[in-house]
Motif scaffolding. Structure first.
Motif, PDB file in Angstrom:
ATOM      1  N   THR A 117      10.220 -15.471 -77.619  1.00 49.97           N
ATOM      2  CA  THR A 117      11.012 -14.954 -78.730  1.00 49.97           C
ATOM      3  C   THR A 117      11.935 -13.852 -78.219  1.00 49.97           C
ATOM      4  N   SER A 118      12.878 -13.443 -79.033  1.00 48.02           N
ATOM      5  CA  SER A 118      13.797 -12.385 -78.601  1.00 48.02           C
ATOM      6  C   SER A 118      13.054 -11.077 -78.334  1.00 48.02           C
ATOM      7  N   GLN A 119      12.003 -10.796 -79.134  1.00 48.00           N
ATOM      8  CA  GLN A 119      11.218  -9.579 -78.890  1.00 48.00           C
ATOM      9  C   GLN A 119      10.455  -9.672 -77.571  1.00 48.00           C
ATOM     10  N   LEU A 150       4.939   0.797 -65.986  1.00 50.11           N
ATOM     11  CA  LEU A 150       5.122   1.408 -67.303  1.00 50.11           C
ATOM     12  C   LEU A 150       3.902   1.242 -68.195  1.00 50.11           C
ATOM     13  N   SER A 151       3.689   2.230 -69.057  1.00 48.49           N
ATOM     14  CA  SER A 151       2.680   2.129 -70.110  1.00 48.49           C
ATOM     15  C   SER A 151       3.297   1.360 -71.281  1.00 48.49           C
ATOM     16  N   ALA A 152       2.467   0.948 -72.224  1.00 52.54           N
ATOM     17  CA  ALA A 152       2.972   0.243 -73.407  1.00 52.54           C
ATOM     18  C   ALA A 152       3.960   1.118 -74.176  1.00 52.54           C
ATOM     19  N   LEU A 189       5.991  -1.097 -82.277  1.00 57.63           N
ATOM     20  CA  LEU A 189       5.056  -0.838 -81.187  1.00 57.63           C
ATOM     21  C   LEU A 189       3.986  -1.925 -81.123  1.00 57.63           C
ATOM     22  N   ALA A 190       3.513  -2.381 -82.273  1.00 59.44           N
ATOM     23  CA  ALA A 190       2.476  -3.427 -82.295  1.00 59.44           C
ATOM     24  C   ALA A 190       2.979  -4.715 -81.649  1.00 59.44           C
ATOM     25  N   THR A 191       4.249  -5.044 -81.840  1.00 62.37           N
ATOM     26  CA  THR A 191       4.822  -6.244 -81.234  1.00 62.37           C
ATOM     27  C   THR A 191       4.831  -6.116 -79.717  1.00 62.37           C
ATOM     28  N   LEU A 233      11.757   1.962 -74.169  1.00 63.18           N
ATOM     29  CA  LEU A 233      12.884   1.329 -73.486  1.00 63.18           C
ATOM     30  C   LEU A 233      13.375   0.088 -74.227  1.00 63.18           C
ATOM     31  N   VAL A 234      12.445  -0.696 -74.771  1.00 67.69           N
ATOM     32  CA  VAL A 234      12.838  -1.886 -75.536  1.00 67.69           C
ATOM     33  C   VAL A 234      13.603  -1.474 -76.792  1.00 67.69           C
TER      34      VAL A 234
END
Length: 159
Positions: free
Chosen positions: A23-25, A41-43, A59-61, A49-50
């Motif tokens: 998906t785009s995400q 990187l951490s989540a 954030l959940a995504t 950055l995203v």
């Protein structure tokens, strides 16, 4: 940029083989991991950055995407002793994860791309009948310059 696009195509094929879509995400998350590959990187860092490119992402995504990528062994979820889960892409060039040197003074992280454990794996199979499918090795210690002068690297990853 072509190398990142090539890796995105490969990761997309891996996802599709397990019935998932890029998906785009997910693509935005994977692109950040590829662009910042050396940074472990951490989540939360991935999320920040995203969001710069995909402001509506939650954030959940990002967490769900990282967990899916970890389950599929596209990334490794790692903890370098600081209590923060970090994500490290698996390389195409080696059968196993690469190894890390972690400085206990400055937190600097150095990747070792060579696999030094081939002989040990052969011995484990020969002597114990144990076939190693993967391994990860982390060395913790102190760089000489940190012992002498205090560290000036500020925890930057180095390959």
């Amino acid at each position: 940029m072509a190398a990142i696009d090539d890796q995105l195509v490969k990761i997309n094929k891996q996802l599709q083989s397990k019935g998932y879509k890029l998906t785009s995400q997910r693509e935005a998350t994977v692109r950040i991991l590829l662009e910042y590959e050396q940074d472990h990187l951490s989540a939360e860092e991935v999320f920040m950055l995203v969001r710069e490119v995909y402001p509506d992402i939650g954030l959940a995504t990002v967490y769900r995407t990282l967990e899916l990528l970890a389950e599929m062994h596209i990334v490794e979820k790692m903890n370098f002793g600081d209590g923060v889960a970090r994500y490290d892409l698996r390389g195409d060039d080696h059968a196993h994860m690469h190894h890390h040197l972690i400085c206990t003074v400055c937190g600097r992280l150095t990747e070792i791309k060579e696999d030094w454990l081939g002989e040990l794996e052969e011995r484990l199979e020969r002597e114990y009948g144990f076939k190693v499918s993967d391994h990860r090795l982390e060395f913790t210690g102190t760089y000489m310059h940190c012992q002498r002068d205090g560290c000036k690297h500020g925890g930057k990853a180095v390959s």
